[in-house]
Design a protein around this motif. Sequence first.
Motif, short mmCIF file in Angstrom:
data_model
loop_
_atom_site.label_atom_id
_atom_site.label_comp_id
_atom_site.label_asym_id
_atom_site.label_seq_id
_atom_site.Cartn_x
_atom_site.Cartn_y
_atom_site.Cartn_z
N ILE A 33 0.84 -1.21 0.00
CA ILE A 33 0.00 0.00 0.00
C ILE A 33 0.87 1.25 0.00
O ILE A 33 0.65 2.19 -0.78
CB ILE A 33 -0.94 0.02 1.23
N VAL A 34 1.89 1.26 0.85
CA VAL A 34 2.74 2.44 0.94
C VAL A 34 3.52 2.66 -0.36
O VAL A 34 3.68 3.80 -0.82
CB VAL A 34 3.68 2.34 2.15
N MET A 35 3.98 1.57 -0.99
CA MET A 35 4.66 1.71 -2.28
C MET A 35 3.73 2.34 -3.31
O MET A 35 4.15 3.19 -4.11
CB MET A 35 5.14 0.35 -2.82
N THR A 36 2.46 1.92 -3.30
CA THR A 36 1.50 2.51 -4.22
C THR A 36 1.33 4.00 -3.95
O THR A 36 1.31 4.83 -4.87
CB THR A 36 0.13 1.82 -4.10
N ASP A 37 1.25 4.34 -2.65
CA ASP A 37 1.13 5.75 -2.28
C ASP A 37 2.32 6.56 -2.79
O ASP A 37 2.17 7.69 -3.26
CB ASP A 37 1.05 5.89 -0.75
N ILE A 38 3.51 5.95 -2.67
CA ILE A 38 4.71 6.66 -3.11
C ILE A 38 4.70 6.85 -4.62
O ILE A 38 5.04 7.93 -5.13
CB ILE A 38 5.98 5.89 -2.67
N ALA A 39 4.26 5.80 -5.35
CA ALA A 39 4.20 5.92 -6.81
C ALA A 39 3.24 7.04 -7.21
O ALA A 39 3.55 7.85 -8.10
CB ALA A 39 3.75 4.59 -7.41
N VAL A 40 2.09 7.11 -6.54
CA VAL A 40 1.12 8.16 -6.85
C VAL A 40 1.71 9.53 -6.52
O VAL A 40 1.54 10.50 -7.27
CB VAL A 40 -0.20 7.94 -6.09
N PHE A 41 2.44 9.60 -5.41
CA PHE A 41 3.07 10.88 -5.06
C PHE A 41 4.03 11.33 -6.15
O PHE A 41 4.02 12.49 -6.57
CB PHE A 41 3.81 10.77 -3.72
N ALA A 42 4.83 10.38 -6.65
CA ALA A 42 5.79 10.71 -7.71
C ALA A 42 5.04 11.26 -8.92
O ALA A 42 5.44 12.26 -9.53
CB ALA A 42 6.61 9.48 -8.08
N LEU A 43 3.94 10.60 -9.26
CA LEU A 43 3.12 11.01 -10.39
C LEU A 43 2.61 12.44 -10.21
O LEU A 43 2.70 13.29 -11.10
CB LEU A 43 1.93 10.06 -10.48
N PHE A 44 2.08 12.72 -9.01
CA PHE A 44 1.51 14.04 -8.73
C PHE A 44 2.60 15.09 -8.65
O PHE A 44 2.40 16.24 -9.02
CB PHE A 44 0.71 14.01 -7.42
#
Lengths: 231, 282
Positions: free
Chosen positions: B260-271
């Motif tokens: 879950i946290v890795m997904t959050d980080i990926a989304v953060f990078a995207l944003f």
Amino acid sequence: MTQLTVDGVSLGYDGNTIVRDLTFGVNNGDYLCIVGENGTGKSTLLKTLLGLHKQTAGTIGLGGGSKRAGFGYLPQQKDIQKDFPASVNEIVLSGCLSGCGLRPFYTKKEKALAAENLDKLGIAGLADRCYRELSGGQQQRVLLARALCAAKTMIFLDEPVAGLDPQATKEMYDTIFALNHDGGMTVVMVSHDISAAVEYASHILHIGKTSCFFGSSAEYARDFVRREGAL
Amino acid sequence: MNIFEKLAYYLQFPFVQYALIVGVLTALCAALLGVPLVLKRYSFIGDGLSHVAFGGMAIAAVINLTDNLYLIMPLTVVVAVFLLSRGSRAKIKGDAAIAMLSVGALAFGYFLMNTFTVSSNIAGDVCTSLFGSTSILTLTTGDIILCSIMAVLVIAVYIVFYNKIFAVTFDADFMQATGMRSKAYEVLIAVVIAVVISLAMRLVGSLLTSALIVFPALSAMRIFKSFRSAVICSAAISVFCAVFGMLVSILWGTPVGATIVMTDIAVFALFYVGGMTIRRRV
Ligand SMILES: Nc1ncnc2c1ncn2[C@@H]1O[C@H](COP(=O)(O)OP(=O)(O)OP(=O)(O)O)[C@@H](O)[C@H]1O
Ligand SMILES: [Mg+2]
């Protein structure tokens, strides 16, 4: 009727006194200007009157049915963060919050008041803009609009015209004067503009390095200003 | 079996459905609180609290408490209120005090678990409480009801006090000056954060809890410019990441919390990249 009584109040930080033994009163409908050099303690006094800072001595009394919930406040220092996502509308509306009590949402009337104050300050077009992307003067107007939304009985303004252009300064003085004269709002304002203070205010509090003056603006113009040659 | 068949197969099981419900509710609460938390510069408090929650979990394990939420939640709430009420007048500066508290709680928790626990798999237990585990898939009905009630309560409080939360986050002095009890609302935020942390711990483990709270808010703030849109976007990101992360971990057996946290980080990078390109264009 007295709204605010300040009796023998001293101000200071961490044991250092900056203003000693201040006594004055503010009546319903007064327009009090607080003047003085940089660093003499004007902003500190305003914060103390608003209960944000504790006086080192003396008492401050709220009278005449005035409650803090009817106060409006424009701070001088805005330690609002650079990256805060907030629209102008959200900020100005938050001025209405003190009238909300436990009600979770704003009423139509409060939204109308916010819109009216945005209009009054000529920033209706900025309502949906992000606060952090505005110019300094525009930000100042937003916080003024918020203060106007909150003010029911008294408004405390810390250098309201700082950062405003001459046209906006004139309009600001007129708005505040109208609020006081026609709306019966009590105004307490910190200012460096002594000629405007003498022109608009009913009373003046001069905080000096060594001595303080409190009296009507006519007295101030006659005695103090002439002696100091400040006008 | 292709992925979708496999997914459909797993989703039949009530425990998987429960886990998803609890996961979504927890992620939603975490993201809602994340925005004021980040903006009020309380991130470090959130981090400290999650370590305190680990200490609480260790105590619960040692005294063999079946549902450790009953211990962890009050403990983190008390510590949260304590941390905030010391306020700025404290002599030991805020961040140092919190650093002391959080490493102290970690050491204390590990010490307790190692010394007193009867379990044969201490390393596994510690790892589980630090990084989360499949424990989200072994929730009892009681767990789920408690979790859901707390989550719904948090969301209700958030909605009822939304305007006040905005005001106290934006300018607490103004709020205080105009006759509202800003301190009380700050404490309210701290209490709700403590509740959210003790919920989120089950999903992602205590070390990763603050990631669940902070990342969606930071992502949303890269792009959105009003408080309301930032809050809504943060919630949407967090729910998406929780569901996505949980499904991935169910399908491929990866650790739930970390996924879950890795997904959050990926989304953060995207944003982050998205925010930069938008800013450059305007
Ligand atoms: N947070 C603080 N801690 C310690 N001292 C302070 C603090 N804020 C202000 N002071 C000191 O108190 C004195 C009065 O400050 P204050 O901001 O009230 O001045 P002021 O009259 O409003 O000045 P200006 O005209 O520049 O706005 C100053 O000498 C300042 O150094
Ligand atoms: Mg000042």
